[in-house]
Design an enzyme around this catalytic site. Structure first.
Site, short mmCIF file in Angstrom:
data_model
loop_
_atom_site.label_atom_id
_atom_site.label_comp_id
_atom_site.label_asym_id
_atom_site.label_seq_id
_atom_site.Cartn_x
_atom_site.Cartn_y
_atom_site.Cartn_z
N ARG A 45 -9.30 112.98 -81.42
CA ARG A 45 -10.12 114.18 -81.36
C ARG A 45 -11.58 113.76 -81.51
NH1 ARG A 45 -8.66 117.36 -86.27
NH2 ARG A 45 -10.05 118.92 -85.37
N LYS B 288 -1.47 114.71 -91.99
CA LYS B 288 -1.16 116.10 -92.33
C LYS B 288 -1.21 117.01 -91.11
CE LYS B 288 -5.77 117.58 -93.91
NZ LYS B 288 -6.49 118.18 -95.05
N ASP B 289 -1.72 116.52 -89.97
CA ASP B 289 -1.73 117.31 -88.72
C ASP B 289 -0.54 117.03 -87.84
OD1 ASP B 289 -4.19 118.43 -89.40
OD2 ASP B 289 -5.34 116.91 -88.31
N THR C 91 -11.12 128.58 -97.91
CA THR C 91 -10.11 127.63 -97.46
C THR C 91 -9.30 128.26 -96.34
OG1 THR C 91 -8.11 126.37 -98.04
CG2 THR C 91 -8.48 128.42 -99.25
N LEU D 232 -2.94 127.99 -96.32
CA LEU D 232 -2.07 128.86 -97.11
C LEU D 232 -1.54 128.12 -98.33
CD1 LEU D 232 0.04 130.74 -94.39
CD2 LEU D 232 -2.07 131.46 -95.51
N ARG D 233 -1.31 126.82 -98.18
CA ARG D 233 -0.83 126.00 -99.31
C ARG D 233 -1.84 126.01 -100.45
NH1 ARG D 233 -2.65 121.29 -100.79
NH2 ARG D 233 -3.87 121.11 -98.88
N ARG D 234 -3.11 125.80 -100.11
CA ARG D 234 -4.15 125.82 -101.15
C ARG D 234 -4.30 127.21 -101.75
NH1 ARG D 234 -7.97 122.17 -97.33
NH2 ARG D 234 -7.37 120.11 -98.11
N LYS D 235 -4.32 128.22 -100.88
CA LYS D 235 -4.47 129.59 -101.36
C LYS D 235 -3.39 129.93 -102.39
CE LYS D 235 -6.42 131.50 -97.08
NZ LYS D 235 -6.17 132.41 -95.94
N ARG E 263 -13.02 127.97 -91.10
CA ARG E 263 -12.60 126.92 -90.18
C ARG E 263 -13.82 126.07 -89.84
NH1 ARG E 263 -8.68 127.68 -86.50
NH2 ARG E 263 -9.09 125.49 -86.03
N GLY E 264 -13.58 124.99 -89.11
CA GLY E 264 -14.67 124.13 -88.69
C GLY E 264 -14.58 122.76 -89.33
N ASN E 265 -15.53 121.87 -88.99
CA ASN E 265 -15.51 120.53 -89.57
C ASN E 265 -15.99 120.57 -91.03
OD1 ASN E 265 -18.38 120.55 -89.57
ND2 ASN E 265 -18.44 119.75 -87.49
N GLN F 152 -18.66 119.48 -92.59
CA GLN F 152 -20.03 119.96 -92.83
C GLN F 152 -20.14 121.47 -92.65
OE1 GLN F 152 -21.55 116.85 -90.10
NE2 GLN F 152 -23.28 116.72 -91.50
N THR F 153 -19.47 121.99 -91.63
CA THR F 153 -19.51 123.44 -91.39
C THR F 153 -18.91 124.19 -92.57
OG1 THR F 153 -19.35 123.13 -89.00
CG2 THR F 153 -18.69 125.28 -89.86
N ARG F 154 -17.80 123.69 -93.08
CA ARG F 154 -17.15 124.38 -94.20
C ARG F 154 -18.03 124.34 -95.46
NH1 ARG F 154 -10.62 123.27 -93.68
NH2 ARG F 154 -10.61 122.93 -91.45
N CYS G 182 5.55 127.48 -88.11
CA CYS G 182 4.15 127.83 -88.35
C CYS G 182 3.74 127.36 -89.73
CB CYS G 182 3.91 129.33 -88.21
SG CYS G 182 4.80 130.32 -89.43
#
Length: 316
Positions: free
Chosen positions: A10, A82-83, A127, A130-133, A149-151, A153-155, A242
């Site tokens: 990616r 993890k992806d 975040t 769902l796991r973290r939430k 969402r995003g990279n 730095q964006t987050r 999912c």
């Protein structure tokens, strides 16, 4: 004899860091080898305004890369473990799992806040997981979870732009990108179980490409591979297609593996968590058995509710 090896990746900053690290290690080991990077845009890179759980979760960041490999446009793919889905297209497979970086989750905190416990009542937490939430709401039911969402730095930038009190990210990505000094707090892995495979990289290749497979085998780190294999066995036994609040984390000491796994509802109110130990040779079988134990103790109805279907049979 010189040859070229093509890496598919990616184009995010973190993915490129990971692919370049693999490139450097290959060139260091094989001075006559030319290594190139092919940047591939995945569906997960294109859909940035919808939570991952609503668009399919795992597989979103690998499918187009795998298709390029099957077309012989690349030789290997470098993935964040993890992806990586627990199944592969016919003809490709997971060849190596690298030594794990720090597997923990971390919090980047709002200016003036020095620890997660200091976050104000009804604080806003960013975040997309769902796991973290689920795990954070289990600790602090008052918190408001905000999808981001995003990279990386964006987050992090959303702390200010979205008026958040904390953003939750993976320590591995923060370290790899040089953002370690922005980490406000680490969550111990047993307190906030990481995503399956978090911190490790996976190298995927064509199963019949013996030359390439021999070149990359040195990347495989057996203790990490045993742990991640067990974690992925939990996921493959429980997964219904999912992203859901499932977590598992394995650690290896000598020839012994300790594996902890959990299933939770999205709000963190119903959570089933168990730990087992085994010999490393039984990693996969133990992951499957642990997932079945979770189902026997009530995980089935929780997962059925999250999936919105009757995926798992009710246990008597």
């Amino acid at each position: 004899m010189s040859r070229t090896l093509r890496i598919g990746t990616r184009a995010s900053a973190l993915a490129l860091w990971q692919a370049n690290w693999v490139k450097q290690e290959l060139e260091k080991k094989y001075p006559d080898l030319t290594v190139t990077l092919t940047k591939i845009k995945t569906q997960g890179d294109k859909i940035l305004d919808v939570p991952l759980a609503m668009v399919g979760g795992k597989g979103l960041f690998v499918k187009e890369i795998q298709e390029a490999m099957l077309r012989n446009e690349i030789d290997i793919a470098v993935h964040s473990m993890k992806d990586v889905p627990t199944f592969f297209p016919e003809g490709t497979g997971l060849r190596c799992i690298t030594e794990r970086e720090d597997p923990r989750d971390i919090a980047v905190l709002k200016e003036g806040v020095t620890s997660f416990s200091e976050i104000r009542q009804n604080g806003r937490i960013g975040t997309s997981s769902l796991r973290r939430k689920a795990q954070l709401l289990n600790m602090r039911p008052d918190l408001e979870m905000v999808d981001i969402r995003g990279n990386v730095q964006t987050r992090i930038s959303k702390l200010e732009s979205d008026n958040l009190d904390a953003v939750i990210l993976a320590a591995a990505g923060m370290h790899r990108l040089g953002f370690g000094d922005q980490i406000g707090e680490y969550f111990e892995a047993k307190t906030c179980l990481p995503a399956i495979g978090q911190g490790a990289l996976g190298l995927e290749s064509r199963i019949d490409d013996d030359v390439t497979n021999e070149l990359i085998d040195f990347f495989n780190h057996p203790p990490t591979a045993y742990a991640v294999t067990a974690e992925r066995a939990v996921l493959s036994t429980l997964e219904g297609g999912c992203q859901v609040p499932i977590a598992a984390f394995g650690t290896v000491e000598g020839d012994q593996l300790e594996l902890t796994a959990l299933v939770s509802d999205v709000e963190g109110k119903q959570m089933i968590k168990k730990t087992v130990t085994c010999h490393v040779d039984q990693s996969y079988e133990t992951g499957v058995a642990l997932a079945k134990q979770l189902l026997e103790e009530g995980a089935g109805p929780i997962l059925n509710e999250v999936y919105g279907c009757q995926t798992f049979e009710e246990k008597e």
